[in-house]
Write a protein that holds these residues in place. Structure first.
Motif, PDB file in Angstrom:
ATOM      1  N   ARG A 167      52.445 -42.404 -62.957  1.00  0.00           N
ATOM      2  CA  ARG A 167      52.157 -41.627 -63.798  1.00  0.00           C
ATOM      3  C   ARG A 167      51.455 -40.180 -64.273  1.00  0.00           C
ATOM      4  O   ARG A 167      50.790 -39.898 -65.797  1.00  0.00           O
ATOM      5  CB  ARG A 167      51.103 -42.661 -64.925  1.00  0.00           C
ATOM      6  N   SER A 168      50.716 -39.217 -62.713  1.00  0.00           N
ATOM      7  CA  SER A 168      50.164 -38.979 -63.071  1.00  0.00           C
ATOM      8  C   SER A 168      50.485 -37.816 -64.141  1.00  0.00           C
ATOM      9  O   SER A 168      51.959 -37.329 -63.434  1.00  0.00           O
ATOM     10  CB  SER A 168      49.330 -38.623 -61.653  1.00  0.00           C
ATOM     11  N   TYR A 169      50.261 -36.334 -64.014  1.00  0.00           N
ATOM     12  CA  TYR A 169      50.645 -35.560 -64.214  1.00  0.00           C
ATOM     13  C   TYR A 169      50.953 -34.001 -63.397  1.00  0.00           C
ATOM     14  O   TYR A 169      52.293 -33.477 -63.464  1.00  0.00           O
ATOM     15  CB  TYR A 169      49.237 -34.117 -65.872  1.00  0.00           C
ATOM     16  N   ASP A 206      42.635 -35.720 -61.084  1.00  0.00           N
ATOM     17  CA  ASP A 206      44.252 -35.612 -61.687  1.00  0.00           C
ATOM     18  C   ASP A 206      45.132 -36.499 -60.674  1.00  0.00           C
ATOM     19  O   ASP A 206      45.975 -36.578 -62.007  1.00  0.00           O
ATOM     20  CB  ASP A 206      44.114 -34.293 -62.840  1.00  0.00           C
ATOM     21  N   ASN A 207      45.074 -36.083 -60.064  1.00  0.00           N
ATOM     22  CA  ASN A 207      46.032 -37.496 -59.499  1.00  0.00           C
ATOM     23  C   ASN A 207      45.659 -37.703 -58.483  1.00  0.00           C
ATOM     24  O   ASN A 207      45.754 -38.118 -57.299  1.00  0.00           O
ATOM     25  CB  ASN A 207      46.903 -35.968 -58.404  1.00  0.00           C
ATOM     26  N   SER A 233      43.832 -31.303 -52.028  1.00  0.00           N
ATOM     27  CA  SER A 233      45.290 -31.759 -51.756  1.00  0.00           C
ATOM     28  C   SER A 233      46.345 -31.917 -52.998  1.00  0.00           C
ATOM     29  O   SER A 233      47.058 -31.433 -53.362  1.00  0.00           O
ATOM     30  CB  SER A 233      45.799 -31.612 -50.994  1.00  0.00           C
ATOM     31  N   TYR A 234      45.837 -32.800 -53.062  1.00  0.00           N
ATOM     32  CA  TYR A 234      47.167 -33.584 -54.293  1.00  0.00           C
ATOM     33  C   TYR A 234      46.653 -33.294 -55.587  1.00  0.00           C
ATOM     34  O   TYR A 234      47.614 -33.587 -56.365  1.00  0.00           O
ATOM     35  CB  TYR A 234      46.879 -35.317 -53.914  1.00  0.00           C
ATOM     36  N   ALA A 235      45.396 -33.152 -56.039  1.00  0.00           N
ATOM     37  CA  ALA A 235      44.664 -33.075 -57.373  1.00  0.00           C
ATOM     38  C   ALA A 235      45.828 -31.854 -57.718  1.00  0.00           C
ATOM     39  O   ALA A 235      46.419 -30.492 -57.344  1.00  0.00           O
ATOM     40  CB  ALA A 235      43.501 -32.147 -57.366  1.00  0.00           C
ATOM     41  N   GLU A 236      46.305 -31.847 -58.718  1.00  0.00           N
ATOM     42  CA  GLU A 236      47.482 -30.752 -59.836  1.00  0.00           C
ATOM     43  C   GLU A 236      46.411 -29.723 -60.342  1.00  0.00           C
ATOM     44  O   GLU A 236      46.639 -28.494 -60.073  1.00  0.00           O
ATOM     45  CB  GLU A 236      47.860 -31.290 -60.587  1.00  0.00           C
ATOM     46  N   TYR A 296      42.153 -30.590 -61.267  1.00  0.00           N
ATOM     47  CA  TYR A 296      41.331 -31.055 -61.727  1.00  0.00           C
ATOM     48  C   TYR A 296      40.637 -31.751 -60.655  1.00  0.00           C
ATOM     49  O   TYR A 296      41.886 -32.756 -60.291  1.00  0.00           O
ATOM     50  CB  TYR A 296      40.627 -31.384 -63.178  1.00  0.00           C
ATOM     51  N   ILE A 297      39.632 -32.019 -60.318  1.00  0.00           N
ATOM     52  CA  ILE A 297      38.884 -32.465 -58.807  1.00  0.00           C
ATOM     53  C   ILE A 297      37.403 -33.121 -60.068  1.00  0.00           C
ATOM     54  O   ILE A 297      36.619 -31.757 -60.372  1.00  0.00           O
ATOM     55  CB  ILE A 297      39.110 -31.821 -57.706  1.00  0.00           C
TER      56      ILE A 297
END
Length: 310
Positions: free
Chosen positions: A93-95, A172-173, A275-278, A280-281
């Motif tokens: 579901r993540s953006y 955010d991911n 690496s995976y964050a679209e 935001y961390i």
């Protein structure tokens, strides 16, 4: 995701990868993209949020108890199913996942145009960039997670722990994948593949890892070998590195206890979040030197992962 304190709003430090800026915001603001899950072109602008909320409601008390106990041995088969479902849906579901899929479809469209496909043909099959059709495709993928859930539930589960002074990132991911086995052009990050490791931070000090059973089996066997050496040939222990660590890792898989991570391992897990964050961390502390370092080395990290279509 992370537990929310009642009363005063809990704040997280936030790092915006795209614009390379830091600020603080509430947990609620950090984890919400307004209207993203609304279904366009629906007469009542229906939303998937109530459906997604079912999964969160089932998993929330389980995650809270894991954090309190720092142990996962008590999880029943149904508990594991609920958490595996939550992990699968959280990933889907993540953006960032939406952007990854949208980018992949756009890349495929570009390839098709080079072999003579018309714009109308491509939009008919794949939708246009940012279109309602592509968003609907993404929503269908969110709800179609049966196989992923089955594979996640069948993994060997382990709990990783760090100290509060060296916290885990979340993004955010937040569901990250890693595989040490190089499988060439076919890729190595499928949840059913040998060697796959799936991670989800549960709090600033705990991460749930769903690991390929082959890795867990090796860890348990290593623990047994070390214990045999202690009993039969203790003089040989000097030739083993991290003897106590091998025992603790095997026990963590067997007993559900939290396995304390070295600073290097915390850095590695946090690098996966970067690496995976679209975009935001999030972190309990203003500790984003790793993210800044990774982006300085490679601007690819300003966004989430993208599939390359050759």
């Amino acid at each position: 995701m992370w537990p929310r304190k009642k009363g005063k709003k809990r704040k997280l430090y936030t790092f915006d990868k795209l614009n390379q800026r830091k600020f603080q915001q509430s947990v609620f603001d950090a984890t919400t993209r307004n209207s993203f899950y609304n279904i366009e072109d629906h007469p009542e602008r229906a939303s998937l949020e109530p459906i997604l909320g079912i999964y969160e409601t089932e998993a929330a008390p389980l995650i809270k108890r894991i954090i309190e106990k720092r142990n996962i041995a008590w999880l029943s088969d149904k508990d594991r199913l609920n958490i595996a479902t939550f992990v699968a849906v959280q990933r889907a579901r993540s953006y960032g996942e939406f952007m990854r899929i949208d980018h992949m479809v756009s890349a495929i469209s570009g390839k098709l145009s080079k072999v003579g496909a018309t714009l109308d043909q491509m939009e008919s099959e794949l939708g246009s960039e940012g279109s309602t059709e592509r968003k609907a495709m993404f929503f269908n993928l969110i709800l179609d997670q049966k196989d992923t859930i089955r594979h996640l539930k069948a993994k060997s589960w382990i709990l990783y722990e760090t100290e509060a002074r060296d916290p885990f990132f979340i993004s955010d991911n937040p569901v990250t994948l890693y595989n040490h086995i190089d499988m060439g052009a076919f890729g190595n990050l499928g949840v059913a593949l040998k060697g796959i490791q799936v991670h989800l931070p549960l709090s600033s000090t705990l991460t749930l890892a769903l690991i390929c059973p082959s890795i867990a089996e090796s860890a348990v066997e290593a623990k047994k070998k070390v214990k045999r050496l202690i009993s039969t040939n203790p003089h040989l222990l000097k030739y083993l590195e991290q003897t106590f660590g091998l025992i603790k890792l095997g026990e963590a898989y067997e007993n559900g206890t939290a396995m304390t991570q070295s600073a290097d391992n915390v850095r590695f897990l946090n690098s996966l979040q970067v690496s995976y964050a679209e975009q935001y961390i999030f972190c309990e502390k203003d500790h984003f030197a790793l993210a800044e370092e990774m982006i300085d080395d490679n601007e690819r990290y300003k966004t989430g992962p993208r599939i390359q279509v050759s």
